[in-house]
Design a protein around this motif. Sequence first.
Motif, PDB file in Angstrom:
ATOM      1  N   HIS A 101      16.252  -6.834 -27.852  1.00 53.91           N
ATOM      2  CA  HIS A 101      17.549  -6.230 -28.178  1.00 53.91           C
ATOM      3  C   HIS A 101      18.188  -5.575 -26.944  1.00 53.91           C
ATOM      4  O   HIS A 101      19.310  -5.888 -26.569  1.00 53.91           O
ATOM      5  CB  HIS A 101      17.386  -5.198 -29.299  1.00 53.91           C
ATOM      6  N   VAL A 146      24.559  -8.953 -21.849  1.00 46.32           N
ATOM      7  CA  VAL A 146      25.924  -9.134 -22.359  1.00 46.32           C
ATOM      8  C   VAL A 146      26.890  -8.292 -21.515  1.00 46.32           C
ATOM      9  O   VAL A 146      27.970  -8.759 -21.134  1.00 46.32           O
ATOM     10  CB  VAL A 146      26.017  -8.767 -23.866  1.00 46.32           C
ATOM     11  N   HIS A 154      25.009  -8.116 -38.184  1.00 44.31           N
ATOM     12  CA  HIS A 154      23.900  -8.651 -37.358  1.00 44.31           C
ATOM     13  C   HIS A 154      23.991 -10.176 -37.256  1.00 44.31           C
ATOM     14  O   HIS A 154      23.848 -10.754 -36.185  1.00 44.31           O
ATOM     15  CB  HIS A 154      22.532  -8.252 -37.946  1.00 44.31           C
ATOM     16  N   LEU A 197      26.915 -14.608 -30.166  1.00 42.39           N
ATOM     17  CA  LEU A 197      26.149 -14.795 -28.924  1.00 42.39           C
ATOM     18  C   LEU A 197      25.998 -16.290 -28.647  1.00 42.39           C
ATOM     19  O   LEU A 197      26.239 -16.767 -27.525  1.00 42.39           O
ATOM     20  CB  LEU A 197      24.760 -14.143 -29.042  1.00 42.39           C
ATOM     21  N   ALA A 231      30.271  -5.581 -31.208  1.00 38.41           N
ATOM     22  CA  ALA A 231      29.114  -4.816 -30.723  1.00 38.41           C
ATOM     23  C   ALA A 231      29.467  -3.329 -30.660  1.00 38.41           C
ATOM     24  O   ALA A 231      28.610  -2.474 -30.918  1.00 38.41           O
ATOM     25  CB  ALA A 231      28.680  -5.325 -29.350  1.00 38.41           C
ATOM     26  N   HIS A 264      29.289  -2.067 -34.158  1.00 37.87           N
ATOM     27  CA  HIS A 264      27.860  -2.003 -34.476  1.00 37.87           C
ATOM     28  C   HIS A 264      27.218  -0.766 -33.828  1.00 37.87           C
ATOM     29  O   HIS A 264      26.498  -0.015 -34.498  1.00 37.87           O
ATOM     30  CB  HIS A 264      27.250  -3.322 -33.967  1.00 37.87           C
ATOM     31  N   THR A 274      17.695   5.196 -38.209  1.00 42.17           N
ATOM     32  CA  THR A 274      18.145   3.855 -37.836  1.00 42.17           C
ATOM     33  C   THR A 274      18.153   3.659 -36.318  1.00 42.17           C
ATOM     34  O   THR A 274      17.637   2.667 -35.815  1.00 42.17           O
ATOM     35  CB  THR A 274      19.555   3.585 -38.411  1.00 42.17           C
TER      36      THR A 274
HETATM   37  C1  HEM Z   1      26.036  -6.481 -26.893  1.00 35.10           C
HETATM   38  C2  HEM Z   1      25.640  -5.502 -27.622  1.00 35.10           C
HETATM   39  C3  HEM Z   1      24.730  -5.613 -28.828  1.00 35.10           C
HETATM   40  C4  HEM Z   1      24.308  -6.697 -29.549  1.00 35.10           C
HETATM   41  C5  HEM Z   1      24.670  -8.170 -29.325  1.00 35.10           C
HETATM   42  C6  HEM Z   1      23.435  -6.204 -30.610  1.00 35.10           C
HETATM   43  C7  HEM Z   1      22.822  -7.001 -31.567  1.00 35.10           C
HETATM   44  C8  HEM Z   1      21.982  -6.556 -32.561  1.00 35.10           C
HETATM   45  C9  HEM Z   1      21.368  -7.384 -33.567  1.00 35.10           C
HETATM   46  C10 HEM Z   1      21.582  -8.891 -33.696  1.00 35.10           C
HETATM   47  C11 HEM Z   1      20.585  -6.576 -34.350  1.00 35.10           C
HETATM   48  C12 HEM Z   1      19.710  -7.014 -35.512  1.00 35.10           C
HETATM   49  C13 HEM Z   1      18.281  -7.060 -35.039  1.00 35.10           C
HETATM   50  C14 HEM Z   1      17.401  -7.819 -35.983  1.00 35.10           C
HETATM   51  O1  HEM Z   1      16.915  -7.231 -36.928  1.00 35.10           O
HETATM   52  O2  HEM Z   1      17.214  -9.021 -35.774  1.00 35.10           O
HETATM   53  C15 HEM Z   1      20.698  -5.241 -33.844  1.00 35.10           C
HETATM   54  C16 HEM Z   1      20.068  -4.124 -34.346  1.00 35.10           C
HETATM   55  C17 HEM Z   1      20.308  -2.835 -33.935  1.00 35.10           C
HETATM   56  N1  HEM Z   1      21.136  -2.442 -32.879  1.00 35.10           N
HETATM   57 FE1  HEM Z   1      22.214  -3.635 -31.700  1.00 35.10          FE
HETATM   58  N2  HEM Z   1      23.336  -4.848 -30.506  1.00 35.10           N
HETATM   59  C18 HEM Z   1      24.117  -4.445 -29.432  1.00 35.10           C
HETATM   60  C19 HEM Z   1      24.298  -3.158 -28.975  1.00 35.10           C
HETATM   61  C20 HEM Z   1      23.769  -2.035 -29.550  1.00 35.10           C
HETATM   62  C21 HEM Z   1      23.994  -0.669 -29.100  1.00 35.10           C
HETATM   63  C22 HEM Z   1      24.876  -0.279 -27.901  1.00 35.10           C
HETATM   64  C23 HEM Z   1      23.296   0.147 -29.959  1.00 35.10           C
HETATM   65  C24 HEM Z   1      23.185   1.663 -29.989  1.00 35.10           C
HETATM   66  C25 HEM Z   1      24.123   2.503 -29.729  1.00 35.10           C
HETATM   67  C26 HEM Z   1      22.616  -0.698 -30.913  1.00 35.10           C
HETATM   68  C27 HEM Z   1      21.788  -0.251 -31.915  1.00 35.10           C
HETATM   69  C28 HEM Z   1      21.109  -1.054 -32.806  1.00 35.10           C
HETATM   70  C29 HEM Z   1      20.222  -0.533 -33.853  1.00 35.10           C
HETATM   71  C30 HEM Z   1      19.925   0.939 -34.131  1.00 35.10           C
HETATM   72  C31 HEM Z   1      19.726  -1.646 -34.559  1.00 35.10           C
HETATM   73  C32 HEM Z   1      18.793  -1.640 -35.774  1.00 35.10           C
HETATM   74  C33 HEM Z   1      19.662  -1.680 -37.016  1.00 35.10           C
HETATM   75  C34 HEM Z   1      18.842  -1.626 -38.301  1.00 35.10           C
HETATM   76  O3  HEM Z   1      17.752  -1.094 -38.317  1.00 35.10           O
HETATM   77  O4  HEM Z   1      19.363  -2.160 -39.302  1.00 35.10           O
HETATM   78  N3  HEM Z   1      22.925  -2.019 -30.641  1.00 35.10           N
HETATM   79  N4  HEM Z   1      21.579  -5.246 -32.753  1.00 35.10           N
END
Ligand code: HEM
Length: 186
Positions: free
Chosen positions: A18, A25, A94, A101, A156, A159, A174
Amino acid sequence: MQWRNSQGGYGAAAQIVHWFSVLLVGVAWTLGTVGEDLPRGGARELGEQIHVSAGELIAILLIIRIGWRLIDPPPPPEPTPLGSLGDVAARIVHLALYALLAAVVAFGVATQFADGDSLSLLGIADIASPWIKDKSFAHDMKEIHEALANGLIILAMIHAGSALVHHFVFRDRTLSRMAPRFSKSG
Ligand code: HEM
Ligand code: HEM
């Protein structure tokens, strides 16, 4: 270090993929956006090489992540006042992030090939373009590539904003369960 996900949070494997994807990115989007402002010659070529390599690494991580997700499913969502509506929204976001992507990389490759240029694979090997150069097709591919890349960044940000709302408003785990400290303490 716990590699696999657990009921309580993400394991190291999902976290590394992640956060490394987030970094790549950021690099790819920044170089794509400011690339044309770099001075012609070596600097611009290096910028393009890093841009394309970052995109290729994103594709490799995406394949690893999707494969890994099948054998090691993500932890269940933390309960929030939004109930199952919030959980469904998060799942859709997600899924859309994964789809964007893949699409950004695919249209990036299409842009390169439509220009008649070969595709450098991480600077190690070259794939010749299977297409004859077509300026107007290349322009369309580039427009789509750019629009999808900008869409990815906007989604993003939404998100990431939601992750911050979880952390500071709902005060749940989370964000912390996707943060590296989790694997040491948990
Ligand atoms: C280009 C930027 C980002 C992309 C493409 C991205 C993509 C994703 C994806 C696809 C997931 C799902 C993971 C899975 O279970 O397979 C995820 C989960 C998560 N992401 Fe990101 N993310 C990005 C940036 C960020 C940033 C900047 C943060 C925090 C400020 C963040 C926090 C989280 C958290 C906390 C989860 C877990 C969510 C859950 O438990 O349901 N992400 N991310
Ligand atoms: C294998 C992956 C990729 C390839 C082959 C690729 C290729 C390209 C090419 C050929 C251009 C046009 C450069 C020019 O002629 O000016 C471009 C522009 C761009 N790319 Fe990529 N790219 C890839 C991945 C990505 C990723 C992952 C992102 C963002 C997340 C991204 C964002 C952009 C942006 C924002 C532009 C600028 C469009 C414009 O303003 O003209 N690319 N890319």
